[in-house]
Design an enzyme around this catalytic site. Structure first.
Site, PDB file in Angstrom:
ATOM      1  N   SER A 107       0.817  -1.199   0.000  1.00  0.00           N
ATOM      2  CA  SER A 107       0.000   0.000   0.000  1.00  0.00           C
ATOM      3  C   SER A 107       0.861   1.265   0.000  1.00  0.00           C
ATOM      4  O   SER A 107       1.946   1.296   0.598  1.00  0.00           O
ATOM      5  CB  SER A 107      -0.897   0.017   1.245  1.00  0.00           C
ATOM      6  OG  SER A 107      -1.542   1.264   1.406  1.00  0.00           O
ATOM      7  N   TYR A 130      -2.407   5.441  -4.325  1.00  0.00           N
ATOM      8  CA  TYR A 130      -3.498   6.383  -4.094  1.00  0.00           C
ATOM      9  C   TYR A 130      -3.180   7.645  -4.877  1.00  0.00           C
ATOM     10  O   TYR A 130      -2.042   8.129  -4.854  1.00  0.00           O
ATOM     11  CB  TYR A 130      -3.622   6.737  -2.612  1.00  0.00           C
ATOM     12  CG  TYR A 130      -4.276   5.673  -1.767  1.00  0.00           C
ATOM     13  CD1 TYR A 130      -5.539   5.184  -2.095  1.00  0.00           C
ATOM     14  CD2 TYR A 130      -3.649   5.190  -0.637  1.00  0.00           C
ATOM     15  CE1 TYR A 130      -6.149   4.214  -1.315  1.00  0.00           C
ATOM     16  CE2 TYR A 130      -4.263   4.223   0.156  1.00  0.00           C
ATOM     17  CZ  TYR A 130      -5.506   3.736  -0.192  1.00  0.00           C
ATOM     18  OH  TYR A 130      -6.108   2.778   0.572  1.00  0.00           O
ATOM     19  N   THR A 156      -5.907   2.547  -6.961  1.00  0.00           N
ATOM     20  CA  THR A 156      -7.167   2.512  -6.217  1.00  0.00           C
ATOM     21  C   THR A 156      -8.033   3.687  -6.644  1.00  0.00           C
ATOM     22  O   THR A 156      -7.603   4.838  -6.575  1.00  0.00           O
ATOM     23  CB  THR A 156      -6.904   2.547  -4.702  1.00  0.00           C
ATOM     24  OG1 THR A 156      -6.255   1.329  -4.320  1.00  0.00           O
ATOM     25  CG2 THR A 156      -8.202   2.676  -3.928  1.00  0.00           C
ATOM     26  N   LYS A 252      -8.430  -0.909  -9.157  1.00  0.00           N
ATOM     27  CA  LYS A 252      -9.126  -1.486  -8.002  1.00  0.00           C
ATOM     28  C   LYS A 252     -10.188  -0.522  -7.485  1.00  0.00           C
ATOM     29  O   LYS A 252      -9.947   0.679  -7.391  1.00  0.00           O
ATOM     30  CB  LYS A 252      -8.111  -1.783  -6.895  1.00  0.00           C
ATOM     31  CG  LYS A 252      -8.699  -2.426  -5.642  1.00  0.00           C
ATOM     32  CD  LYS A 252      -7.590  -2.757  -4.654  1.00  0.00           C
ATOM     33  CE  LYS A 252      -8.143  -3.400  -3.388  1.00  0.00           C
ATOM     34  NZ  LYS A 252      -8.875  -2.423  -2.552  1.00  0.00           N
ATOM     35  N   HIS A 276     -13.794  -1.474  -1.232  1.00  0.00           N
ATOM     36  CA  HIS A 276     -12.818  -1.084  -0.207  1.00  0.00           C
ATOM     37  C   HIS A 276     -13.120  -1.764   1.124  1.00  0.00           C
ATOM     38  O   HIS A 276     -12.930  -1.195   2.199  1.00  0.00           O
ATOM     39  CB  HIS A 276     -12.803   0.441  -0.032  1.00  0.00           C
ATOM     40  CG  HIS A 276     -11.429   0.999   0.230  1.00  0.00           C
ATOM     41  ND1 HIS A 276     -10.606   1.457  -0.767  1.00  0.00           N
ATOM     42  CD2 HIS A 276     -10.727   1.162   1.365  1.00  0.00           C
ATOM     43  CE1 HIS A 276      -9.472   1.892  -0.256  1.00  0.00           C
ATOM     44  NE2 HIS A 276      -9.514   1.714   1.045  1.00  0.00           N
TER      45      HIS A 276
END
Length: 388
Positions: A107, A130, A156, A252, A276
């Site tokens: 992440s 992100y 994402t 995603k 999520h």
């Protein structure tokens, strides 16, 4: 080592060993948590067709995800703050995934940095991005992922703004934890976790601290992060990020057939049907309910994976039998990590693979590639009677 027979065994140990704010961070959803709960419970509405007098020998769970050989079609999903669930959590989870033969996704909001995970592993891993307002930071972050040898970029799409998670606000979630009387009292009961953290490589966000101008320590991080998620993200910006990366891309956070068609049109290597983990739009349908509709829309155009709600190998089998080419697990591996570190992640993967293999056999199949709707009994109204 305790006898682990299912993911719930790991969850019970995890709850005992990890501080409350980090347990609640993983084991919660937004607002009423309806979507969080239904992500898991909706799997139970799908039943399996038992078959007998079928040759079950020579079974294999091996498959491929975006062209990569995998021991089973399960990837470790990107989970923020993994390094606060267990000391050096991202490193330990990545090592477990590598040894097992499944993808690990790091992440953006990890504790261990891209470089630290790359140094600790020998095979490429996926990196999750992100989108943020600081375009220079994003360019440098993508370049760092390239230099670390990451084999896919997972963008994402469903976190342009942060869904409210009541427990995180009430716990004052932070990394490292804020020392209030309440958190101190809880930490005093988690001594094994605390001892481990004393020897951790780091206890702040390794991909951010020291890499952003004006953010040199955790005290400055909260303000920067709150201002950075990009509410203006659109398909044009997604296309630019894909071009900037230049390699395999997984999009995603897709939960709508129209969005799935847009993602396929952009040329994504895969999309992940995901809400999520129920942590963003509460009241949305579960990922497994939306999977058939999305597959009908784009199943022949792009590889479709499923995330959110998987707690067993049977859940994996149901997603594959509906048509998904792969799955992601988040909480399931976090339970193992918090419970027993790297061994716990391995235990979680072993449980899921054994359940997948056994269920596959009892359904009369010898390969995950042969799974299909013929293995399932699906309620006629499983897609729901809702109308847009």
């Amino acid at each position: 080592m305790p006898v682990i027979t299912n993911i719930d065994d790991l969850k019970r140990i995890y709850e005992r060993r990890v501080p409350r704010m980090f347990y609640d961070y993983a084991e919660s959803g937004s607002w009423t948590e309806q979507t969080f709960r239904e992500n898991t419970s909706d799997f139970g509405q799908i039943r399996l067709r038992q078959r007998v007098a079928v040759d079950m020998s020579g079974r294999s769970t091996a498959s491929r995800m975006i062209g990569q050989d995998v021991a089973m079609p399960v990837a470790l999903a990107p989970v923020g703050l993994t390094g606060m669930q267990h000391a050096d959590g991202e490193i330990k989870a990545a090592r477990a995934a590598e040894d097992f033969g499944v993808p690990f996704t790091l992440s953006t909001m990890s504790i261990n940095s891209i470089e630290e995970v790359a140094e600790a592993t020998s095979k490429p891993f996926w990196f999750q991005l992100y989108t943020m307002r600081d375009e220079d930071y994003i360019r440098r972050l993508i370049q760092r992922a390239k230099e670390a040898g990451c084999s896919a970029l997972v963008i994402t799409l469903d976190l342009q703004i942060l869904g409210q998670r009541h427990k995180d606000l009430k716990n004052g979630l932070s990394a490292p934890p804020k020392l209030t009387p309440k958190t101190i009292a809880n930490l005093m009961t988690k001594w094994a976790w605390g001892i481990g953290m004393l020897g951790a490589k780091r206890r702040n966000f390794g991909n951010i601290v020291g890499h952003v101008q004006g953010v040199s320590d955790t005290s400055q991080l909260g303000v920067w992060t709150a201002e950075q998620f990009d509410p203006s993200l659109d398909w044009g910006k997604v296309a630019k990020l894909m071009e900037m990366w230049g390699g395999k891309v997984i999009l995603k956070g897709v939960l709508d057939a129209e969005d799935a068609r847009m993602a396929a049109k952009l040329g994504a290597d895969a999309i992940v049907v995901s809400n999520h983990g129920g942590r963003q739009l509460d009241g949305a349908l579960s990922s497994i309910r939306m999977l058939p509709e999305i597959l009908d829309a784009v199943g022949s155009d792009v590889e479709v994976h499923l995330d959110s709600g998987i707690r067993s190998g049977q859940d994996v089998l149901k997603a594959l039998a509906l048509g998904a080419r792969g799955t992601m697990i988040g909480r399931a591996f976090v339970y193992g990590l918090g419970a027993m570190g790297q061994k716990g992640v391995t235990a979680a993967l072993e449980v899921i693979q054994k359940e997948l293999d056994t269920t596959m056999a009892l359904c009369g199949e010898r390969s995950v590639a042969d799974l299909g709707r013929h293995n399932l009994l699906v309620p006629q109204d499983f897609g729901g009677c809702w109308q847009a």
